[in-house]
Scaffold this motif. Structure first.
Motif, PDB file in Angstrom:
ATOM      1  N   LEU A  76      43.476  31.103  40.268  1.00 28.23           N
ATOM      2  CA  LEU A  76      43.845  31.775  41.512  1.00 28.23           C
ATOM      3  C   LEU A  76      43.034  31.241  42.682  1.00 28.23           C
ATOM      4  O   LEU A  76      41.806  31.216  42.631  1.00 28.23           O
ATOM      5  CB  LEU A  76      43.577  33.282  41.397  1.00 28.23           C
ATOM      6  CG  LEU A  76      44.248  34.024  40.254  1.00 28.23           C
ATOM      7  CD1 LEU A  76      43.683  35.426  40.148  1.00 28.23           C
ATOM      8  CD2 LEU A  76      45.737  34.066  40.475  1.00 28.23           C
ATOM      9  N   SER A  77      43.717  30.823  43.718  1.00 23.68           N
ATOM     10  CA  SER A  77      43.000  30.523  44.948  1.00 23.68           C
ATOM     11  C   SER A  77      42.778  31.848  45.689  1.00 23.68           C
ATOM     12  O   SER A  77      43.450  32.839  45.430  1.00 23.68           O
ATOM     13  CB  SER A  77      43.790  29.543  45.813  1.00 23.68           C
ATOM     14  OG  SER A  77      44.985  30.132  46.245  1.00 23.68           O
ATOM     15  N   TYR A  78      41.835  31.859  46.591  1.00 20.57           N
ATOM     16  CA  TYR A  78      41.467  33.113  47.243  1.00 20.57           C
ATOM     17  C   TYR A  78      42.579  33.696  48.112  1.00 20.57           C
ATOM     18  O   TYR A  78      42.679  34.899  48.266  1.00 20.57           O
ATOM     19  CB  TYR A  78      40.212  32.932  48.071  1.00 20.57           C
ATOM     20  CG  TYR A  78      38.979  32.752  47.226  1.00 20.57           C
ATOM     21  CD1 TYR A  78      38.906  33.269  45.945  1.00 20.57           C
ATOM     22  CD2 TYR A  78      37.880  32.072  47.712  1.00 20.57           C
ATOM     23  CE1 TYR A  78      37.786  33.106  45.172  1.00 20.57           C
ATOM     24  CE2 TYR A  78      36.748  31.916  46.943  1.00 20.57           C
ATOM     25  CZ  TYR A  78      36.710  32.427  45.672  1.00 20.57           C
ATOM     26  OH  TYR A  78      35.601  32.276  44.910  1.00 20.57           O
ATOM     27  N   ASN A  79      43.437  32.853  48.662  1.00 18.68           N
ATOM     28  CA  ASN A  79      44.502  33.397  49.501  1.00 18.68           C
ATOM     29  C   ASN A  79      45.690  33.894  48.679  1.00 18.68           C
ATOM     30  O   ASN A  79      46.639  34.417  49.238  1.00 18.68           O
ATOM     31  CB  ASN A  79      44.948  32.384  50.554  1.00 18.68           C
ATOM     32  CG  ASN A  79      45.261  31.040  49.964  1.00 18.68           C
ATOM     33  OD1 ASN A  79      45.125  30.846  48.773  1.00 18.68           O
ATOM     34  ND2 ASN A  79      45.666  30.118  50.813  1.00 18.68           N
ATOM     35  N   GLN A  80      45.682  33.779  47.343  1.00 19.56           N
ATOM     36  CA  GLN A  80      46.710  34.376  46.497  1.00 19.56           C
ATOM     37  C   GLN A  80      46.434  35.851  46.219  1.00 19.56           C
ATOM     38  O   GLN A  80      47.321  36.582  45.838  1.00 19.56           O
ATOM     39  CB  GLN A  80      46.794  33.654  45.149  1.00 19.56           C
ATOM     40  CG  GLN A  80      47.459  32.316  45.195  1.00 19.56           C
ATOM     41  CD  GLN A  80      47.474  31.694  43.817  1.00 19.56           C
ATOM     42  OE1 GLN A  80      46.428  31.554  43.183  1.00 19.56           O
ATOM     43  NE2 GLN A  80      48.657  31.352  43.362  1.00 19.56           N
ATOM     44  N   ILE A  81      45.202  36.283  46.396  1.00 21.04           N
ATOM     45  CA  ILE A  81      44.808  37.659  46.084  1.00 21.04           C
ATOM     46  C   ILE A  81      45.048  38.534  47.307  1.00 21.04           C
ATOM     47  O   ILE A  81      44.565  38.251  48.394  1.00 21.04           O
ATOM     48  CB  ILE A  81      43.330  37.717  45.651  1.00 21.04           C
ATOM     49  CG1 ILE A  81      43.138  36.884  44.401  1.00 21.04           C
ATOM     50  CG2 ILE A  81      42.901  39.155  45.422  1.00 21.04           C
ATOM     51  CD1 ILE A  81      41.705  36.715  44.001  1.00 21.04           C
ATOM     52  N   HIS A  82      45.821  39.603  47.086  1.00 21.11           N
ATOM     53  CA  HIS A  82      46.118  40.524  48.183  1.00 21.11           C
ATOM     54  C   HIS A  82      45.032  41.590  48.320  1.00 21.11           C
ATOM     55  O   HIS A  82      44.532  41.850  49.399  1.00 21.11           O
ATOM     56  CB  HIS A  82      47.474  41.184  47.957  1.00 21.11           C
ATOM     57  CG  HIS A  82      47.812  42.243  48.954  1.00 21.11           C
ATOM     58  ND1 HIS A  82      47.988  41.965  50.290  1.00 21.11           N
ATOM     59  CD2 HIS A  82      47.997  43.573  48.819  1.00 21.11           C
ATOM     60  CE1 HIS A  82      48.274  43.083  50.928  1.00 21.11           C
ATOM     61  NE2 HIS A  82      48.271  44.075  50.058  1.00 21.11           N
ATOM     62  N   LYS A  83      44.663  42.226  47.207  1.00 19.14           N
ATOM     63  CA  LYS A  83      43.694  43.313  47.256  1.00 19.14           C
ATOM     64  C   LYS A  83      43.010  43.447  45.903  1.00 19.14           C
ATOM     65  O   LYS A  83      43.576  43.111  44.874  1.00 19.14           O
ATOM     66  CB  LYS A  83      44.411  44.616  47.611  1.00 19.14           C
ATOM     67  CG  LYS A  83      43.484  45.740  47.917  1.00 19.14           C
ATOM     68  CD  LYS A  83      44.211  46.829  48.656  1.00 19.14           C
ATOM     69  CE  LYS A  83      43.191  47.849  49.030  1.00 19.14           C
ATOM     70  NZ  LYS A  83      43.238  48.285  50.347  1.00 19.14           N
ATOM     71  N   ILE A  84      41.798  43.969  45.912  1.00 13.23           N
ATOM     72  CA  ILE A  84      41.061  44.272  44.687  1.00 13.23           C
ATOM     73  C   ILE A  84      40.747  45.755  44.692  1.00 13.23           C
ATOM     74  O   ILE A  84      40.106  46.255  45.610  1.00 13.23           O
ATOM     75  CB  ILE A  84      39.757  43.454  44.600  1.00 13.23           C
ATOM     76  CG1 ILE A  84      40.064  41.964  44.591  1.00 13.23           C
ATOM     77  CG2 ILE A  84      38.975  43.840  43.359  1.00 13.23           C
ATOM     78  CD1 ILE A  84      38.845  41.097  44.658  1.00 13.23           C
TER      79      ILE A  84
END
Length: 117
Positions: free
Chosen positions: A64-72
Motif C-alpha cells: 500500500l502506498s500512503y495515498n491509497q489509505i483513506h482512514k485508520i
C-alpha cells in the motif's frame, strides 16, 4: 431532585420492564464484545517505509502506498486484552484491512499518518 424522591421515583414509578430492557441490553453488549474478541486473525508482518506500507500474511500480501489509505480507525475490546488494539485500515477503493497489534505500532502509524488517524 432530592435523593429520597429519586429513590422513590426509580423504584415505584418506573416500571420493571425498563430495568429488564436495560439489563438485557447490557448483557447483549457484553456478549457481542466477547464474541468480537474471539475472531481468529492471521498472524502477519507489518513493515512501514517512508513511501509505502507492506502487510504480509500467509495467504495474502498488501503493498500500500500512503495515498491509497483513506482512514485508520482504532478500537480496543473491553472483554479481552486491553494491550492489543484492533486497527481498521479503510482504503480508497472501499476495502478494509484489519490489524490487531500493540500500542507501539499505533504510535508509529500516527507518526506517518497524522491526518488519517
Amino acid at each position: 431532585m432530592p435523593n429520597e424522591i429519586s429513590f422513590l421515583y426509580l423504584f415505584f414509578i418506573v416500571p420493571r420492564n425498563v430495568y429488564l430492557v436495560l439489563g438485557g441490553s447490557a448483557v447483549i453488549l457484553l456478549l457481542g464484545e466477547w464474541l468480537r474478541g474471539l475472531r481468529s486473525l492471521e498472524k502477519g508482518r507489518l513493515r512501514i517505509f517512508p513511501d509505502k506500507m507492506i502487510i504480509e500474511t500467509p495467504s495474502k500480501k498488501w503493498d500500500l502506498s500512503y495515498n491509497q489509505i483513506h482512514k485508520i480507525k482504532g478500537s480496543s475490546n473491553i472483554m479481552h486484552n486491553y494491550r492489543e488494539l484492533t486497527y481498521m485500515l479503510l482504503l480508497l477503493d472501499g476495502s478494509k484491512i484489519e490489524i490487531r497489534t500493540s500500542k507501539e505500532i499505533f504510535n508509529e502509524l500516527t507518526d506517518h499518518f497524522p491526518d488519517k488517524v
